[in-house]
Design an enzyme around this catalytic site. Structure first.
Site, PDB file in Angstrom:
ATOM      1  CG  ASP A  87       2.179 -66.030 -26.178  1.00 37.74           C
ATOM      2  OD1 ASP A  87       1.136 -65.577 -25.669  1.00 37.74           O
ATOM      3  OD2 ASP A  87       3.163 -66.392 -25.514  1.00 37.74           O
ATOM      4  CE  LYS A  90      -4.502 -67.593 -27.881  1.00 39.07           C
ATOM      5  NZ  LYS A  90      -3.047 -67.804 -27.948  1.00 39.07           N
ATOM      6  N   GLY A 139      -2.404 -63.370 -22.504  1.00 40.83           N
ATOM      7  CA  GLY A 139      -2.102 -61.986 -22.861  1.00 40.83           C
ATOM      8  C   GLY A 139      -2.341 -61.847 -24.350  1.00 40.83           C
ATOM      9  CG  HIS A 140      -5.467 -62.978 -26.054  1.00 41.04           C
ATOM     10  ND1 HIS A 140      -6.665 -63.610 -26.220  1.00 41.04           N
ATOM     11  CD2 HIS A 140      -4.606 -63.936 -25.618  1.00 41.04           C
ATOM     12  CE1 HIS A 140      -6.542 -64.890 -25.900  1.00 41.04           C
ATOM     13  NE2 HIS A 140      -5.300 -65.108 -25.524  1.00 41.04           N
TER      14      HIS A 140
END
Ligand code: GDP
Ligand code: IMO
Ligand code: MG
Length: 431
Positions: A11, A14, A38-39
């Site tokens: 987190d 990225k 989760g991006h």
């Protein structure tokens, strides 16, 4: 090929930076992890969260590849793809999926939940997406690969794997219907969704031998950016085992997860927050269980992009960061979320750990999980300035420049990019 990866516990931002850098590349490729990631991307006033899809997907001219090192959940992938299609993304054109990527089947998710439940208060804090069971089957040579969905005997192979999983679930005494985290589940319904998703993928996606596609891309002189998931301190080999994820999140994972030789690696971009967060269990020496930690969480909106869980927050940990820089051979650092520290009078940075026997070290000890490490801090002055209108280097507050220099001196790697907001445009080149 350049590689971008997180140097902390995930987190770091990225997704934002891959999207920002994407125009310099022909291809963006994910190499490990799966729907545990989760991006978040933010542009034109809209926020997008991607789980399994590379963060170059919103740029029409860019090729996106899901590599062999990824574990893919067809149900989640279908949802992601359908959402992208509704936003005008041509997934058949813009996305290629390695036939060798492993599949997460419904029973992987149940085994993940069963295993966590059995661990009690020693649970890992998994995202419960079936990551560990899927990688276990990969290493145990029992897994299914996404290319297998094209095979006529796919459903037989699926049944075989499911039968094996049912014995594991029996071992855990875990039922095939019930509730996980207050959410009802029923294996038969999960399987229904799974096979519907498999059909969708068969019709809508492009499956390739991605190792050939990627090496051909390089041969033609085109550039690839490998997008890491999770962070180096969650690496299966070098993270705080067993409080880790089940893949190599460090640089070598990009080579095995894409089929690209180490000799082809160029820049390694190491990305970190100006402070630290961790979600799930495991050691976190600089964690702040006080109002400062609360403040970081509130200002940084530190809630998981995949599970919504509150992230644990703390000060920047330089020994841990130097460990990650060493493991990855980082050539450029990117510092994220500097704006979250805008209102802090003083900022602490951990430079050493004190062990219970009084010894002081700046290395990551093997016993990190079993013994408390007391952080030793250097206190720096905060910049106390809103960074909203930061557009050029000469506008950089002196205290922020000092903070940056202190980190660079410690890590002996330049910080080349500064992020001070979630939007694509809140990004400054430092050199
Ligand atoms: P990833 O998993 O590394 O892609 O990171 P996540 O998307 O899970 O978490 C990063 C969060 O911080 C997201 O909500 C981003 O929108 C947000 N973000 C990224 N960069 C910045 C920044 O420089 N400042 C602020 N305030 N938020 C940021
Ligand atoms: P991105 O790519 C932060 C953490 C989980 C848990 C541990 C194992 O968004 O940075 P798993 O589901 O992999 O079995 O969970 O790893 N974790 C992450 N933490 N960001 C992530 O991904 C993560 N993916 C897994 O919270 O502690
Ligand atoms: Mg994330």
């Amino acid at each position: 090929m350049d590689i971008l990866l997180g140097l902390q516990w995930g987190d770091e931002g990225k997704g934002k930076i891959v999207d920002f850098l994407a125009p310099h590349y022909h291809t963006i490729a994910r190499f490990q992890g799966g729907p545990n990631a989760g991006h978040t991307l933010h542009f034109d006033g809209v926020k997008h969260v991607l789980h399994q899809i590379p963060s170059g997907i919103f740029r029409k001219e860019i090729n996106n590849v899901i590599g062999n090192g990824v574990v893919l959940d067809p149900v989640i992938l279908r949802k992601e793809l359908a959402a992208l299609q509704s936003k005008g993304v041509d997934i058949r054109q813009q996305l290629q999926i390695s036939k060798k990527a492993q599949i997460i089947v419904p029973t992987h998710r149940l085994i993940d939940a069963a295993s966590e439940l059995a661990k009690g208060d020693k649970k890992i804090g998994s995202t419960l997406k079936g990551i560990s069971p899927a990688y276990q089957d990969k290493i145990g040579r029992a897994g299914l690969r996404i290319g297998d969905i094209l095979s006529p005997d796919f459903s037989q192979r699926y049944e075989q794997l499911k039968a094996k999983h049912l014995t594991t679930l029996q071992f855990y005494n875990f039922p095939t219907s019930g509730q996980i985290n207050n959410q009802p589940y029923e294996l038969a319904l999960m399987e229904h969704d799974f096979f519907a998703a498999v059909e969708f993928l068969k019709n809508e996606c492009t499956f390739v031998n991605s190792e050939y596609v990627l090496n051909q891309t390089l041969q033609e002189g085109k550039k690839i950016l490998a997008e890491g998931a999770q962070g180096s301190l969650l690496d299966i080999d070098f993270g705080s085992y067993p409080f880790v994820t089940s893949s190599n999140t460090t640089v070598a994972g990009a080579c095995t997860g894409l089929g690209i030789a180490p000799t082809k690696v160029g820049e390694v971009f190491g990305i970190f927050k100006a402070y630290a967060t961790r979600v799930g269990g495991g050691p976190f020496p600089t964690e702040l269980n006080d109002e400062i930690g609360e403040k970081l969480r509130a200002i940084g909106h530190e809630y998981g992009a995949t599970t919504g869980r509150a992230r644990r927050c703390g000060w920047l940990d330089l020994p841990a960061l130097r460990y990650a820089v060493m493991l990855n051979g980082v050539t450029q650092l990117f510092m994220m979320k500097a704006d979250v520290l805008n209102t802090f009078e003083e900022i602490n940075i951990c430079t050493h750990y004190q062990l219970p026997n009084g010894e002081v070290t700046d290395e990551m000890p093997f016993e990190v999980v079993d013994m408390p490490l007391k952080p030793i801090y250097k206190t720096l002055k905060g910049w106390n300035t809103n960074l909203e209108n930061l557009h050029s280097l000469d506008q950089l507050p002196a205290a922020l420049a000092t903070y940056i220099r202190f980190i660079e001196d410690y890590l002996q790697v330049p910080i080349k990019l500064l992020s001070y907001g979630s939007d694509r445009k809140d990004t400054l080149h430092l050199a």
